[in-house]
Design a protein around this motif. Sequence first.
Motif, PDB file in Angstrom:
ATOM      1  N   PHE A 137      42.988 -67.138 -88.169  1.00  0.00           N
ATOM      2  CA  PHE A 137      42.905 -66.982 -86.722  1.00  0.00           C
ATOM      3  C   PHE A 137      41.480 -66.740 -86.244  1.00  0.00           C
ATOM      4  CE2 PHE A 137      47.156 -65.708 -88.108  1.00  0.00           C
ATOM      5  CZ  PHE A 137      47.900 -66.664 -87.412  1.00  0.00           C
ATOM      6  N   SER A 138      40.509 -67.114 -87.082  1.00  0.00           N
ATOM      7  CA  SER A 138      39.116 -67.140 -86.655  1.00  0.00           C
ATOM      8  C   SER A 138      38.575 -68.533 -86.928  1.00  0.00           C
ATOM      9  CB  SER A 138      38.282 -66.090 -87.403  1.00  0.00           C
ATOM     10  OG  SER A 138      38.297 -66.344 -88.798  1.00  0.00           O
ATOM     11  N   ALA A 139      37.800 -69.065 -85.998  1.00  0.00           N
ATOM     12  CA  ALA A 139      37.306 -70.434 -86.120  1.00  0.00           C
ATOM     13  C   ALA A 139      36.213 -70.524 -87.177  1.00  0.00           C
ATOM     14  CB  ALA A 139      36.777 -70.921 -84.776  1.00  0.00           C
ATOM     15  N   PRO A 140      36.187 -71.604 -87.944  1.00  0.00           N
ATOM     16  CA  PRO A 140      35.073 -71.800 -88.884  1.00  0.00           C
ATOM     17  C   PRO A 140      33.760 -71.910 -88.120  1.00  0.00           C
ATOM     18  CG  PRO A 140      36.862 -73.368 -89.295  1.00  0.00           C
ATOM     19  CD  PRO A 140      37.157 -72.705 -87.996  1.00  0.00           C
ATOM     20  N   PRO A 141      32.651 -71.463 -88.683  1.00  0.00           N
ATOM     21  CA  PRO A 141      31.358 -71.612 -88.011  1.00  0.00           C
ATOM     22  C   PRO A 141      31.050 -73.078 -87.728  1.00  0.00           C
ATOM     23  CG  PRO A 141      31.163 -70.118 -89.879  1.00  0.00           C
ATOM     24  CD  PRO A 141      32.523 -70.739 -89.970  1.00  0.00           C
ATOM     25  N   SER A 142      30.359 -73.330 -86.618  1.00  0.00           N
ATOM     26  CA  SER A 142      29.948 -74.685 -86.278  1.00  0.00           C
ATOM     27  C   SER A 142      28.916 -75.183 -87.273  1.00  0.00           C
ATOM     28  CB  SER A 142      29.370 -74.724 -84.861  1.00  0.00           C
ATOM     29  OG  SER A 142      30.327 -74.301 -83.912  1.00  0.00           O
ATOM     30  N   THR A 143      28.864 -76.495 -87.446  1.00  0.00           N
ATOM     31  CA  THR A 143      27.908 -77.104 -88.358  1.00  0.00           C
ATOM     32  C   THR A 143      27.267 -78.300 -87.668  1.00  0.00           C
ATOM     33  OG1 THR A 143      29.401 -78.732 -89.348  1.00  0.00           O
ATOM     34  CG2 THR A 143      29.475 -76.499 -90.253  1.00  0.00           C
ATOM     35  N   ALA A 144      26.290 -78.902 -88.345  1.00  0.00           N
ATOM     36  CA  ALA A 144      25.654 -80.094 -87.791  1.00  0.00           C
ATOM     37  C   ALA A 144      26.649 -81.238 -87.663  1.00  0.00           C
ATOM     38  CB  ALA A 144      24.478 -80.520 -88.674  1.00  0.00           C
ATOM     39  N   THR A 145      27.589 -81.322 -88.593  1.00  0.00           N
ATOM     40  CA  THR A 145      28.600 -82.382 -88.524  1.00  0.00           C
ATOM     41  C   THR A 145      29.621 -82.117 -87.438  1.00  0.00           C
ATOM     42  OG1 THR A 145      28.351 -82.820 -90.892  1.00  0.00           O
ATOM     43  CG2 THR A 145      30.370 -83.591 -89.855  1.00  0.00           C
ATOM     44  N   ALA A 146      30.020 -80.870 -87.281  1.00  0.00           N
ATOM     45  CA  ALA A 146      31.017 -80.484 -86.270  1.00  0.00           C
ATOM     46  C   ALA A 146      30.451 -79.357 -85.412  1.00  0.00           C
ATOM     47  CB  ALA A 146      32.317 -80.055 -86.949  1.00  0.00           C
ATOM     48  N   PRO A 147      29.594 -79.695 -84.420  1.00  0.00           N
ATOM     49  CA  PRO A 147      28.959 -78.656 -83.612  1.00  0.00           C
ATOM     50  C   PRO A 147      29.918 -77.951 -82.659  1.00  0.00           C
ATOM     51  CG  PRO A 147      28.379 -80.838 -82.783  1.00  0.00           C
ATOM     52  CD  PRO A 147      29.128 -81.049 -84.066  1.00  0.00           C
ATOM     53  N   ASN A 148      31.065 -78.548 -82.369  1.00  0.00           N
ATOM     54  CA  ASN A 148      32.037 -77.922 -81.475  1.00  0.00           C
ATOM     55  C   ASN A 148      32.961 -76.989 -82.253  1.00  0.00           C
ATOM     56  OD1 ASN A 148      31.070 -79.388 -79.238  1.00  0.00           O
ATOM     57  ND2 ASN A 148      32.380 -81.131 -79.757  1.00  0.00           N
ATOM     58  N   THR A 149      33.517 -76.031 -81.569  1.00  0.00           N
ATOM     59  CA  THR A 149      34.423 -75.083 -82.198  1.00  0.00           C
ATOM     60  C   THR A 149      35.723 -75.767 -82.608  1.00  0.00           C
ATOM     61  OG1 THR A 149      33.534 -73.278 -80.861  1.00  0.00           O
ATOM     62  CG2 THR A 149      35.670 -72.908 -81.891  1.00  0.00           C
ATOM     63  N   ALA A 150      36.187 -75.491 -83.816  1.00  0.00           N
ATOM     64  CA  ALA A 150      37.446 -76.062 -84.287  1.00  0.00           C
ATOM     65  C   ALA A 150      38.614 -75.491 -83.494  1.00  0.00           C
ATOM     66  CB  ALA A 150      37.629 -75.781 -85.778  1.00  0.00           C
ATOM     67  N   ARG A 151      39.591 -76.335 -83.234  1.00  0.00           N
ATOM     68  CA  ARG A 151      40.762 -75.915 -82.471  1.00  0.00           C
ATOM     69  C   ARG A 151      41.617 -74.943 -83.270  1.00  0.00           C
ATOM     70  NH1 ARG A 151      43.635 -81.294 -80.684  1.00  0.00           N
ATOM     71  NH2 ARG A 151      45.361 -80.035 -81.458  1.00  0.00           N
ATOM     72  N   PRO A 152      42.251 -73.966 -82.596  1.00  0.00           N
ATOM     73  CA  PRO A 152      43.200 -73.085 -83.294  1.00  0.00           C
ATOM     74  C   PRO A 152      44.372 -73.907 -83.841  1.00  0.00           C
ATOM     75  CG  PRO A 152      42.630 -72.215 -81.120  1.00  0.00           C
ATOM     76  CD  PRO A 152      42.080 -73.596 -81.171  1.00  0.00           C
ATOM     77  N   PHE A 153      45.111 -73.320 -84.757  1.00  0.00           N
ATOM     78  CA  PHE A 153      46.212 -74.037 -85.378  1.00  0.00           C
ATOM     79  C   PHE A 153      47.386 -74.210 -84.413  1.00  0.00           C
ATOM     80  CE2 PHE A 153      44.245 -72.239 -89.320  1.00  0.00           C
ATOM     81  CZ  PHE A 153      43.875 -73.460 -89.861  1.00  0.00           C
ATOM     82  N   ASP A 154      47.879 -75.444 -84.342  1.00  0.00           N
ATOM     83  CA  ASP A 154      49.114 -75.705 -83.615  1.00  0.00           C
ATOM     84  C   ASP A 154      50.319 -75.346 -84.489  1.00  0.00           C
ATOM     85  OD1 ASP A 154      47.664 -77.039 -81.435  1.00  0.00           O
ATOM     86  OD2 ASP A 154      47.334 -78.646 -82.883  1.00  0.00           O
ATOM     87  N   ARG A 155      50.150 -75.536 -85.808  1.00  0.00           N
ATOM     88  CA  ARG A 155      51.215 -75.227 -86.764  1.00  0.00           C
ATOM     89  C   ARG A 155      50.619 -74.421 -87.912  1.00  0.00           C
ATOM     90  NH1 ARG A 155      53.721 -81.183 -87.932  1.00  0.00           N
ATOM     91  NH2 ARG A 155      51.519 -81.569 -88.431  1.00  0.00           N
TER      92      ARG A 155
END
Length: 321
Positions: free
Chosen positions: A50-68
């Motif tokens: 329930f905590s988002a992975p840190p942003s990276t150069a490949t994925a600069p946007n925040t990862a979405r919380p889990f739907d499932r």
Amino acid sequence: MNFTQRTRGLVKTLAVVLALGFPVMLAVSTAADARVGGGGSSGSRGSRSFSAPPSTATAPNTARPFDRTMTQPGRPNVGAPATGGFFNRPGMGMLGGLAAGFLGAGLLGMLFGGGMFSGLGGLSSIIGLILQIGLIILVVRLAMNWWQRRNATASAYAGPSATGLAPGAGPLASFRSGSGFGLGSGSAPLEIGPSDYEAFERLLGEIQDAWSNEDVNRLHALATPEMVSYFTQDLQANNARGVVNKVSDVKLLQGDLAEAWREGETDYASVAMRFSLVDKTIDRASGRVVEGSDRPVEATEVWTFVRPRGASWELSAIQQT
């Protein structure tokens, strides 16, 4: 006066079309993500689910919380799934609600002849309408700017990943090496080496291939039981629709490590990956392509892998960015 009425009528019609068309466009965009995971966020990341992975150069946007997810949150409402939609993005909060309220009020006002300056009539009504639209745009922009600043602050606090390329040539050069502890981590550091990156890239292709062949037994060897349960649900849904999703030509374009940590005897690694693939949904009876095409598309996702001590890496989560 007739000209003014016609102008207001056109604006009302445009507002209705946009209001009705926007959800449809979102639905079409979602339907196009038929690959493994269905374009959603599913799985578990151990104590960090329930905590988002840190942003990276490949994925600069925040990862979405889990739907499932089968992980139980440690406190009320922490793990509530995202409800979707433009104004329900993670982090939009109060500003997103205000923007949605202004938009709804503005559309209703235009439909029923109301609004800020509804009592003035004529040219003043048009001016009032323009001001309402401007106010909606302003609120939305403020909300989006606030959301982006919040993500940037969180990313800076978490600390950037190392930017050096992973050793080796070929596909491994797509990965950036490094290790992350995450926010508030007390876990021992976990070193991720070239062999681990090779495993992550191999799993990316093999899982997509097993999904495309509807090989559930193979998926059991590549992913956790939780993830296989979600894949099975999605495959059954495709079967009920009379379609099969075929994924091919999966190529890793770029990847880097978001964080890696250890919990007891279990290792975790969350990896951001940008990859291309051919994603087609085919009618089982006729063989006709009903979604997608032969043209490669790109996707950026954060995959979390888990490895019990002495075992191999398995996929435990997929998150959209």
